[in-house]
Design a protein around this motif. Structure first.
Motif, PDB file in Angstrom:
ATOM      1  N   ASP A  53     -24.732  19.633  12.749  1.00 10.23           N
ATOM      2  CA  ASP A  53     -25.561  20.807  12.470  1.00 10.23           C
ATOM      3  C   ASP A  53     -26.093  21.456  13.747  1.00 10.23           C
ATOM      4  O   ASP A  53     -27.047  22.236  13.698  1.00 10.23           O
ATOM      5  N   PHE A 140     -26.850  14.156   3.092  1.00 14.44           N
ATOM      6  CA  PHE A 140     -28.033  15.011   3.220  1.00 14.44           C
ATOM      7  C   PHE A 140     -27.713  16.263   4.019  1.00 14.44           C
ATOM      8  O   PHE A 140     -28.092  17.381   3.654  1.00 14.44           O
ATOM      9  N   LEU A 141     -26.996  16.085   5.136  1.00 14.12           N
ATOM     10  CA  LEU A 141     -26.689  17.234   5.973  1.00 14.12           C
ATOM     11  C   LEU A 141     -25.742  18.205   5.273  1.00 14.12           C
ATOM     12  O   LEU A 141     -25.829  19.425   5.471  1.00 14.12           O
ATOM     13  N   TYR A 142     -24.856  17.678   4.425  1.00 12.70           N
ATOM     14  CA  TYR A 142     -23.946  18.562   3.693  1.00 12.70           C
ATOM     15  C   TYR A 142     -24.737  19.455   2.738  1.00 12.70           C
ATOM     16  O   TYR A 142     -24.527  20.672   2.689  1.00 12.70           O
ATOM     17  N   LYS A 144     -27.807  20.213   2.950  1.00 11.80           N
ATOM     18  CA  LYS A 144     -28.658  21.103   3.747  1.00 11.80           C
ATOM     19  C   LYS A 144     -27.844  22.297   4.240  1.00 11.80           C
ATOM     20  O   LYS A 144     -28.292  23.446   4.157  1.00 11.80           O
ATOM     21  N   GLN A 145     -26.631  22.060   4.719  1.00 14.81           N
ATOM     22  CA  GLN A 145     -25.808  23.137   5.233  1.00 14.81           C
ATOM     23  C   GLN A 145     -25.364  24.058   4.104  1.00 14.81           C
ATOM     24  O   GLN A 145     -25.272  25.273   4.287  1.00 14.81           O
ATOM     25  N   ARG A 147     -27.052  24.748   1.466  1.00 11.70           N
ATOM     26  CA  ARG A 147     -28.210  25.578   1.145  1.00 11.70           C
ATOM     27  C   ARG A 147     -28.405  26.672   2.188  1.00 11.70           C
ATOM     28  O   ARG A 147     -28.684  27.826   1.871  1.00 11.70           O
ATOM     29  N   ILE A 148     -28.227  26.321   3.454  1.00 18.55           N
ATOM     30  CA  ILE A 148     -28.378  27.305   4.533  1.00 18.55           C
ATOM     31  C   ILE A 148     -27.323  28.390   4.414  1.00 18.55           C
ATOM     32  O   ILE A 148     -27.603  29.587   4.600  1.00 18.55           O
TER      33      ILE A 148
END
Lengths: 324, 536
Positions: A53, A140-142, A144-145, A147-148
């Motif tokens: 990220d 979690f990062l997936y 989050k990305q 959503r971004i």
């Protein structure tokens, strides 16, 4: 210690991991890789596997010089502004070139981002960005990305379908315009590579190799055969041609341009033909020349042999006349 | 006291027996005068009975006093056998009985009065240490009359009326050269297990910030060791020294916590970032996310007579940490070992004492290709800072006379375009301290009282000290170039003297180093504790 110093002075592109048959599978990193290949700048390729990220990656480093992705409009722009590598010196002011590049950097970039994070099942994104991270962090990062990405593209539950149509529609228009612009040429402008070629080639290679056949955007790209041929041809010539890790014992040292910030090798006029074509033509020429020479030699030998036979017969008749 | 009560009964019964015997002896001797004598005796008995009503109270008191004195004499000279019949717990409305019973378990095993008194004292202290009672009274009562030589123990507790407490304070962190504002809220005995719940917030200017919440159980049913669990979100700023910021969020579980042993498991998500975008090459390579799953074991013996100014005794600490304890091979994998040894002995004049110590540590990654892998940056050893090595027992971290992280390998930071030709830039700001995998520090310190009585009474004392240390890399094949001579030659050392002023709120050290000059360190602990009377 000297080896470490030398290693640090070499040019290194730090990108995300390689997969799908591409030297780096990240759509942000691939154009930079291609750009350096177009400029024939020898460089090493390192991978960062734990920071998916980060907006700093990709970055180019040489000694204490670093060009980050989130500065000055990107790595390519940083390299141009710092006078390291500039392929756009002659086209930077051309309105067509500017608008074409803007289309690639906006409409096509948005479409790729949508397809990667929202429009597909996420398997490609997982493989590129999170396969080297522990599962909980990757998950979690997936999310989050994802959503971004939806926030950046203005996608909500209410307008999801409409936005998808808009994004795909703009991508279709962009592909059509680019196909028209390219035609049968090798490059988009002035028959030589520029950063526009690097950016679009990175986009096209990613679309063709990282997405499955069921991808909507991929199918839209495949409708334009000249774009696909363009991508395959340049991939063969620049990406599969040689390894980037070895630095050839070169006469001109491009590393010095990083140290002093001087002009690059691409400031002069470009060479007429790429090296690969010249080698094949040269072989053909040599083959033909060999045939010609052999033919000529045979002709000379035949001529000489015929000429030597008639001269002997005249001499014998003259001797008989003198004896009576 | 049960023993004293039984003796009184016996003596009373013997006294009663004695009174009964007298009239029986008188009646057998005479016949004629018997009736008169009987009448006289009856009159005397009546008069005697009338006289005995006020007298027994005084004599009883005197008798009791004599018995107590006898008992104390017996207790001090001989073992008085006694058995505990029952332990009665009173006053706990929320706290579980088994918790209190577990803390007073040793009382049941007492076989003598002396053991019982000692066990009762210890049990009282342990119950107070739980922190959930306003008062604890342990009463030793006599056992049932049918069971002589027994005692009942009555444990009466008063649960705290204000389970919610808080404190706020300002503390200094000399290593980081910053201050922090710390506050916490604690809730005691929410579930009745003696549990202590706390939430704390620490905000440090320029350095460390932390939010955490935790719970501590002194024991849980059959598990005698305290259990600790803590969720925390920690942010540390090392931009000034090493061009990275660290954010750690995770959970830690304290599995064993006793005087000498401590075993804890930690699972946390660690992220290293560089917002300044000026990091050196090796720091750039370490930026990103990592999952830390590690277990840490600490063995500690501290026999020194003081932690702040030890004059006698020794201390030894061994800390072992193994990271990568998870099925996922992508977790951070490393082995870390630290040793600390301290020794202090008095020199016999002006309260002078010599302290010396040595600390060492080693860090190594493990797993496939470990020789070529770098060790995790936050786990490395960084030497520097002016924490007193006499007071700290935390591995090779501090070296007097050097700045925070001021010793060890460094790497040049990124140079931006404008500074390319600027060769006169400050080397300190242009380099990152990247730490090392092998560290060793030693020190010697002589502390002494100052001549004036005023200083001695205030605890102000002086000290001479000398330190030496070194830290080097081992990973990424750096160990191939390492040799004992090279390591020894690259040692750095410092020496100086100083004055220490300890007070209740802060501790000030004024030190002088011949190379760098005067340095003043202020360690502040200024807590303000308040209680909230909101019952939960």
């Amino acid at each position: 210690m000297d080896e470490q110093v030398n290693q640090r002075e070499e040019v290194t592109l730090v990108a995300r991991k390689a997969c799908f048959g591409l030297p780096t599978a990240c759509p942000s990193c691939l154009p930079v890789y291609i750009y350096l290949k177009f400029a024939q700048t020898p460089f090493n390729l390192d991978f960062n596997l734990t920071y998916p990220d980060s907006d700093q990656i990709p970055y180019v480093e040489s000694g204490t010089y670093v060009a980050y992705n989130n500065e000055k409009g990107g790595v390519i722009e940083s390299l141009k502004e710092d006078g390291i590598v500039d392929l756009d010196s002659e086209v930077a002011g051309v309105p067509d070139w500017i608008s074409t590049k803007a289309v690639v950097n906006t409409w096509l970039a948005d479409a790729l981002m949508y397809e990667l994070w929202v429009g597909s099942n996420g398997s490609s994104a997982h493989k590129i960005y999170f396969s080297d991270l522990p599962w909980p962090i990757g998950k979690f990062l997936y999310f989050k990305q994802t959503r971004i990405t939806k926030q950046l593209l203005g996608i909500t539950k209410d307008n999801a379908d409409r936005r998808e149509e808009e994004i795909y529609g703009k991508a279709t228009i962009a592909y059509g315009a680019l196909a028209t612009r390219l035609g049968d040429q090798s490059f988009f402008f002035e028959n030589r590579p520029t950063s526009l070629d690097a950016v679009f080639l990175g986009h096209a290679l990613f679309m063709l190799h990282a997405f499955p056949e069921t991808s909507v955007l991929r199918s839209k790209l495949l409708e334009h055969s000249n774009l696909v041929r363009y991508a395959d041809k340049l991939r063969t010539e620049f990406i599969e041609a040689g390894s980037s890790s070895s630095i050839p014992p070169s006469h001109a040292d491009p590393l010095s341009s990083f140290a002093r910030g001087g002009t690059s090798n691409w400031s002069s006029k470009p060479k007429s033909k790429p090296k690969k074509e010249r080698t094949e033509e040269e072989k053909k020429f040599r083959r033909r020349a060999k045939y010609f020479l052999v033919t000529q030699l045979v002709a000379v030998l035949v001529f000489l042999s015929l000429l030597g036979g008639s001269h002997d017969a005249e001499v014998e008749l003259d001797d008989d006349d003198y004896d009576d | 006291m049960a023993a004293s009560l039984q003796e009184e009964r016996k003596e009373q019964s013997s006294v009663a027996d004695g009174e009964d015997e007298k009239p029986s002896n008188g009646e057998d001797e005479e016949d004629d005068g018997d009736e008169i004598e009987e009448e006289e005796e009856e009159e005397e008995e009546e008069e005697g009975e009338e006289r005995q009503k006020p007298v027994p109270k005084e004599s009883r008191t005197r008798l009791q006093r004599e018995k107590m004195e006898n008992l104390f004499r017996r207790i001090s000279t001989e073992r008085v056998p006694l058995r505990v019949h029952d332990v009665v717990i009173k006053g706990n409305t929320k706290t579980k009985d088994w918790l209190i019973e577990a803390e007073v378990e040793a009382i049941k095993n007492a076989t003598t009065v002396q053991e019982l008194l000692q066990a009762a004292t210890i049990a009282n202290a342990r119950l107070h240490r739980l922190g959930i009672f306003d008062s604890v009274n342990i009463t030793l009562d006599s056992g049932p009359p049918e069971l002589p030589g027994t005692s009942n123990v009555i444990v009466e507790v008063v649960e705290t009326k204000s389970p919610l407490t808080g404190d706020i304070g300002i503390f200094s962190k000399p290593e980081a050269r910053s201050w922090s504002l710390e506050g916490s809220l604690k809730v005691k005995n929410l579930l009745g297990f003696g549990d202590l719940w706390d939430g704390s917030l620490s905000y440090g200017w320029d350095q460390t910030s932390e939010i955490s919440a935790g719970v501590a159980f002194p024991r849980f049913k059959g598990w005698a060791n305290p259990l600790l669990a803590r969720l925390s979100l920690l942010s540390q700023d090392w931009l000034k020294f090493s061009s990275y910021k660290e954010r750690v969020s995770g959970i830690s579980l304290g599995l064993i916590s006793s005087k000498n042993h401590d075993l804890a498991y930690n699972l946390s998500w660690r992220t290293l970032t560089d917002p300044s975008q000026m990091a050196s090459r090796s720091v750039r390579r370490q930026l990103g996310h990592g999952l830390l799953s590690s277990i840490k074991y600490t063995f500690k013996i501290d026999q020194r007579n003081s932690h702040l100014r030890p004059t006698r005794g020794y201390a030894f600490v061994s800390t072992s940490q193994v990271g990568g304890l998870a099925p996922d091979h992508r977790c951070l994998r490393f082995l870390r070992q630290e040793f600390d040894l301290r020794y202090a002995f008095p020199l016999g004049f002006y309260h002078t004492a010599l302290n010396f110590g040595v600390s060492c540590g080693v860090l190594f990654p493990w797993g496939r290709g470990f020789l070529n892998k770098p060790s995790p940056l936050p786990e490395r050893f960084f030497l520097g800072g002016n924490s007193s090595p006499v007071c700290t027992l935390g591995g090779p971290t501090t070296l007097l006379g050097f700045k925070t992280r001021g010793l060890g390998p460094t790497e040049p930071r990124r140079q931006v375009r404008d500074n390319f030709d600027d060769e006169s830039s400050d080397t300190y700001s242009g380099r990152d301290y990247v730490g090392g995998d092998l560290a060793l520090t030693t020190f010697a310190d002589i502390s002494f009282d100052l001549p004036l009585r005023v200083f001695q009474e205030a605890g102000i004392h002086g000290h001479f000290f000398a330190c030496a240390g070194n830290v080097t890399r081992l990973t990424e094949n750096a160990c191939r170039d390492l040799s004992f001579q090279k390591f020894r030659k690259s040692f750095r050392s410092s020496a100086g003297f100083g004055i220490i002023v300890p007070t209740k709120l802060f501790r000030m050290e004024v030190s002088f180093f011949p190379e760098t000059g005067i340095y003043i360190k202020l360690s502040i602990w200024c807590p303000c504790v308040f209680n909230c009377c909101n019952e939960v």
